[in-house]
Write an enzyme that holds these catalytic residues in place. Sequence first.
Site, PDB file in Angstrom:
ATOM      1  N   GLU A   5      -9.639   3.313   1.853  1.00 55.24           N
ATOM      2  CA  GLU A   5      -9.070   3.472   0.512  1.00 55.24           C
ATOM      3  C   GLU A   5      -7.986   2.446   0.208  1.00 55.24           C
ATOM      4  O   GLU A   5      -7.729   2.143  -0.953  1.00 55.24           O
ATOM      5  CB  GLU A   5      -8.522   4.892   0.347  1.00 55.24           C
ATOM      6  CG  GLU A   5      -7.108   5.124   0.894  1.00 55.24           C
ATOM      7  CD  GLU A   5      -6.977   4.931   2.405  1.00 55.24           C
ATOM      8  OE1 GLU A   5      -7.992   5.076   3.113  1.00 55.24           O
ATOM      9  OE2 GLU A   5      -5.858   4.618   2.876  1.00 55.24           O
ATOM     10  N   LYS A  54       0.847  -1.204   0.000  1.00 60.82           N
ATOM     11  CA  LYS A  54       0.000   0.000   0.000  1.00 60.82           C
ATOM     12  C   LYS A  54       0.876   1.246   0.000  1.00 60.82           C
ATOM     13  O   LYS A  54       1.630   1.465   0.942  1.00 60.82           O
ATOM     14  CB  LYS A  54      -0.921  -0.028   1.222  1.00 60.82           C
ATOM     15  CG  LYS A  54      -1.779   1.242   1.402  1.00 60.82           C
ATOM     16  CD  LYS A  54      -2.714   1.136   2.607  1.00 60.82           C
ATOM     17  CE  LYS A  54      -3.459   2.437   2.864  1.00 60.82           C
ATOM     18  NZ  LYS A  54      -4.358   2.379   4.045  1.00 60.82           N
ATOM     19  N   ASP A  68     -12.560   6.612   3.435  1.00 61.83           N
ATOM     20  CA  ASP A  68     -11.362   6.387   4.251  1.00 61.83           C
ATOM     21  C   ASP A  68     -10.923   4.915   4.228  1.00 61.83           C
ATOM     22  O   ASP A  68      -9.848   4.580   4.718  1.00 61.83           O
ATOM     23  CB  ASP A  68     -11.636   6.852   5.690  1.00 61.83           C
ATOM     24  CG  ASP A  68     -10.359   7.051   6.493  1.00 61.83           C
ATOM     25  OD1 ASP A  68      -9.262   7.035   5.882  1.00 61.83           O
ATOM     26  OD2 ASP A  68     -10.463   7.232   7.727  1.00 61.83           O
ATOM     27  N   ASP A 107       1.270   6.148   5.723  1.00 66.99           N
ATOM     28  CA  ASP A 107       0.342   5.166   5.163  1.00 66.99           C
ATOM     29  C   ASP A 107       0.905   4.493   3.895  1.00 66.99           C
ATOM     30  O   ASP A 107       0.220   3.713   3.251  1.00 66.99           O
ATOM     31  CB  ASP A 107      -0.998   5.845   4.879  1.00 66.99           C
ATOM     32  CG  ASP A 107      -2.182   4.910   5.039  1.00 66.99           C
ATOM     33  OD1 ASP A 107      -2.012   3.838   5.649  1.00 66.99           O
ATOM     34  OD2 ASP A 107      -3.271   5.254   4.536  1.00 66.99           O
ATOM     35  N   LYS A 155     -10.665  12.429   8.182  1.00 67.20           N
ATOM     36  CA  LYS A 155     -10.282  12.015   9.533  1.00 67.20           C
ATOM     37  C   LYS A 155     -10.254  13.216  10.470  1.00 67.20           C
ATOM     38  O   LYS A 155     -10.098  14.350  10.017  1.00 67.20           O
ATOM     39  CB  LYS A 155      -8.861  11.412   9.504  1.00 67.20           C
ATOM     40  CG  LYS A 155      -8.746  10.066   8.814  1.00 67.20           C
ATOM     41  CD  LYS A 155      -7.294   9.599   8.787  1.00 67.20           C
ATOM     42  CE  LYS A 155      -7.148   8.261   8.071  1.00 67.20           C
ATOM     43  NZ  LYS A 155      -7.786   7.124   8.768  1.00 67.20           N
ATOM     44  N   ASP A 197      -2.978   9.932   3.844  1.00 65.80           N
ATOM     45  CA  ASP A 197      -4.373   9.502   3.972  1.00 65.80           C
ATOM     46  C   ASP A 197      -5.137  10.485   4.854  1.00 65.80           C
ATOM     47  O   ASP A 197      -5.131  10.370   6.081  1.00 65.80           O
ATOM     48  CB  ASP A 197      -4.435   8.089   4.568  1.00 65.80           C
ATOM     49  CG  ASP A 197      -5.866   7.586   4.681  1.00 65.80           C
ATOM     50  OD1 ASP A 197      -6.780   8.227   4.117  1.00 65.80           O
ATOM     51  OD2 ASP A 197      -6.063   6.539   5.340  1.00 65.80           O
ATOM     52  N   ARG A 229      -7.823  -0.797   0.670  1.00 66.33           N
ATOM     53  CA  ARG A 229      -8.344  -2.004   0.005  1.00 66.33           C
ATOM     54  C   ARG A 229      -8.723  -1.713  -1.440  1.00 66.33           C
ATOM     55  O   ARG A 229      -8.675  -2.606  -2.285  1.00 66.33           O
ATOM     56  CB  ARG A 229      -9.535  -2.552   0.811  1.00 66.33           C
ATOM     57  CG  ARG A 229     -10.611  -1.535   1.026  1.00 66.33           C
ATOM     58  CD  ARG A 229     -11.497  -1.845   2.229  1.00 66.33           C
ATOM     59  NE  ARG A 229     -10.830  -1.578   3.502  1.00 66.33           N
ATOM     60  CZ  ARG A 229     -11.384  -1.781   4.684  1.00 66.33           C
ATOM     61  NH1 ARG A 229     -12.609  -2.287   4.782  1.00 66.33           N
ATOM     62  NH2 ARG A 229     -10.722  -1.506   5.778  1.00 66.33           N
TER      63      ARG A 229
HETATM   64  N1  BES Z   1      -4.639   4.186   6.860  1.00 69.61           N
HETATM   65  C1  BES Z   1      -5.775   3.847   7.618  1.00 69.61           C
HETATM   66  C2  BES Z   1      -5.492   2.814   8.728  1.00 69.61           C
HETATM   67  C3  BES Z   1      -4.527   3.187   9.792  1.00 69.61           C
HETATM   68  C4  BES Z   1      -4.963   3.516  11.055  1.00 69.61           C
HETATM   69  C5  BES Z   1      -3.166   3.114   9.595  1.00 69.61           C
HETATM   70  C6  BES Z   1      -4.077   3.807  12.058  1.00 69.61           C
HETATM   71  C7  BES Z   1      -2.272   3.401  10.597  1.00 69.61           C
HETATM   72  C8  BES Z   1      -2.727   3.748  11.838  1.00 69.61           C
HETATM   73  C9  BES Z   1      -6.845   3.278   6.717  1.00 69.61           C
HETATM   74  O1  BES Z   1      -6.865   3.767   5.418  1.00 69.61           O
HETATM   75  C10 BES Z   1      -8.169   3.637   7.320  1.00 69.61           C
HETATM   76  O2  BES Z   1      -8.472   4.799   7.358  1.00 69.61           O
HETATM   77  N2  BES Z   1      -8.916   2.622   7.758  1.00 69.61           N
HETATM   78  C11 BES Z   1     -10.188   2.827   8.319  1.00 69.61           C
HETATM   79  C12 BES Z   1     -11.116   1.802   7.716  1.00 69.61           C
HETATM   80  C13 BES Z   1     -12.558   2.005   8.066  1.00 69.61           C
HETATM   81  C14 BES Z   1     -13.073   3.290   7.426  1.00 69.61           C
HETATM   82  C15 BES Z   1     -13.338   0.814   7.575  1.00 69.61           C
HETATM   83  C16 BES Z   1     -10.072   2.616   9.830  1.00 69.61           C
HETATM   84  O3  BES Z   1      -9.340   1.748  10.252  1.00 69.61           O
HETATM   85  O4  BES Z   1     -10.720   3.374  10.555  1.00 69.61           O
HETATM   86 ZN    ZN Z   2      -5.084   4.472   4.691  1.00 68.22          ZN
HETATM   87 MN    MN Z   3      -8.013   5.555   5.259  1.00 71.72          MN
END
Ligand code: BES
Ligand code: ZN
Ligand code: MN
Length: 498
Positions: A346, A262, A344, A285, A274, A267, A348
């Site tokens: 993104e 990734k 968010d 990220d 966020k 992000d 996947r």
């Molecule tokens: N990049 C984030 C995940 C992340 C969180 C990485 C903390 C490092 C530290 C990812 O893109 C994300 O935002 N995931 C969301 C998914 C949700 C919207 C289903 C999450 O984990 O809140």
């Molecule tokens: Zn992310």
């Molecule tokens: Mn995200």
Amino acid sequence: MRVAVEERPPVSVEADAVVAGVFKGGELDPPAAELDAALGGALKALVAAGEIRGEPGEIAIYHTDGRLPARRVILVGLGPAGKLDGERVRQAAGSAARAARDRGCRRVALTLLGEGSPGGPEVAERARALVEGAWLGLYRFQAYKSKPDEKAVEELGVVAPAADVAAAVEEGRVLAEATCLARDLTNEPSNRMTPRLLAEAAARLAEDGRLEVEVFDERWMEQEGMGALLGVARGSQEPPRFIVLRYRSGRAGAPLLALVGKGLTFDSGGICIKPAEGMDEMKMDMAGGAAVIAAMRAIARLAPALDVVGLVPATENMPGGRAQKPGDVVRACNGKTIEVINTDAEGRLILADAVAYAARLGARWIVDIATLTGAVVIALGHQAAAVIGNDEGLIDAVRAAGALAGERFWPLPAYEEYKEQYKSNIADLKNVGGRPAGTITGALIIGEFVGEASWAHLDIAGVAWHDKDLPYRPAGATGFGVRTLVHLARGLAAGAAG
Ligand code: BES
Ligand code: ZN
Ligand code: MN
């Protein structure tokens, strides 16, 4: 930093510091005992005086005042004698190397910590762990300091017979250097590590001739039908890139391993933005992408007998005026449609296109690595990455490779029933499966795009970044996954041959 094997006994090593071990309870390891004998019991006296008890990471320093060619002996705690493994050696070497540097040592010699005691890792593994631990522990990211700390270790010696350790020392150096490359890429802020700059950094690795690198732009992504990646990129003014690195073993019929990382250089969450608190951390990220780029460099140097392709979809996730919106539907390059419920989620989306592309290239194994979910931090904290996939054998191979690296991968189940959670009313699937088992559904959504390949997904969101210093992981990017991916490539090559 130069790394060299020192073929002489610890008592005749010339250095600013020679490092030796103390077990819990105060027992000197054999190299420390040799030094102690030459110093008339001075090191045992340090232990007796309570300067060091042998707890992991403890340090005590003895100045030799001309009684040995080494100016100092640095004793480092190894923990209980029966529990010394490669990881403990790595940690001890990291702590000792940093203590030496802080005191201005330029030439540091490491004895084979714990060597000669019953149990523990064999000589070669011990030597590799020493070099990795010291090199990784000495890492700093000072690119933006007007006054960088200039203290630096210039020469790292490993005190052992070259015949036993030379290859392992070189391997440790290659692995540590690659891990530090991943750390550098990840520590860079997003204004200095855009998708284009990440691609340029990858392209520079092709210069030594062992890796082929190709970088593709949006027009190519459109031709390939990568609508999921393009959908994420829409919200940003920075153009996305698709980075392809190839290592060719030169063997006819060699199986292909695809490593997919990734590469989200920032992000923000997109339209599902966020909260401000902690958003700065989302420059990391792209840690999975950095791990793939760096692992490819080490793989090209260590030359396992299989072909490896590294794929890094790189983009920002931003809420620009043309950004994709919740409810939008995108089509990935294998034809499947995805309803974007949450912008968010993104990672996947971009990985859907990248793993589908890997499947199209004919990969026998696809391993993706990503800071995918906050949920993995809830499940495992910062002590382990999660591993999920469709092939137990591959998951076991990842875990075995992780054990060689001192990186933990904990398996989560991939039960069919979880797939209900991401059914869409209007598309083939949606990009979120709700809060329950968020790490698993995130992974399984990626798994919908791997075709018939053996696949494992590594969620490193909890381990790619640390706020505080650990023995060989200074605060910031950890480079987690690089060494595991390299060991995995070698392990799969050995398995496919045998
Ligand atoms: N990049 C984030 C995940 C992340 C969180 C990485 C903390 C490092 C530290 C990812 O893109 C994300 O935002 N995931 C969301 C998914 C949700 C919207 C289903 C999450 O984990 O809140
Ligand atoms: Zn992310
Ligand atoms: Mn995200």
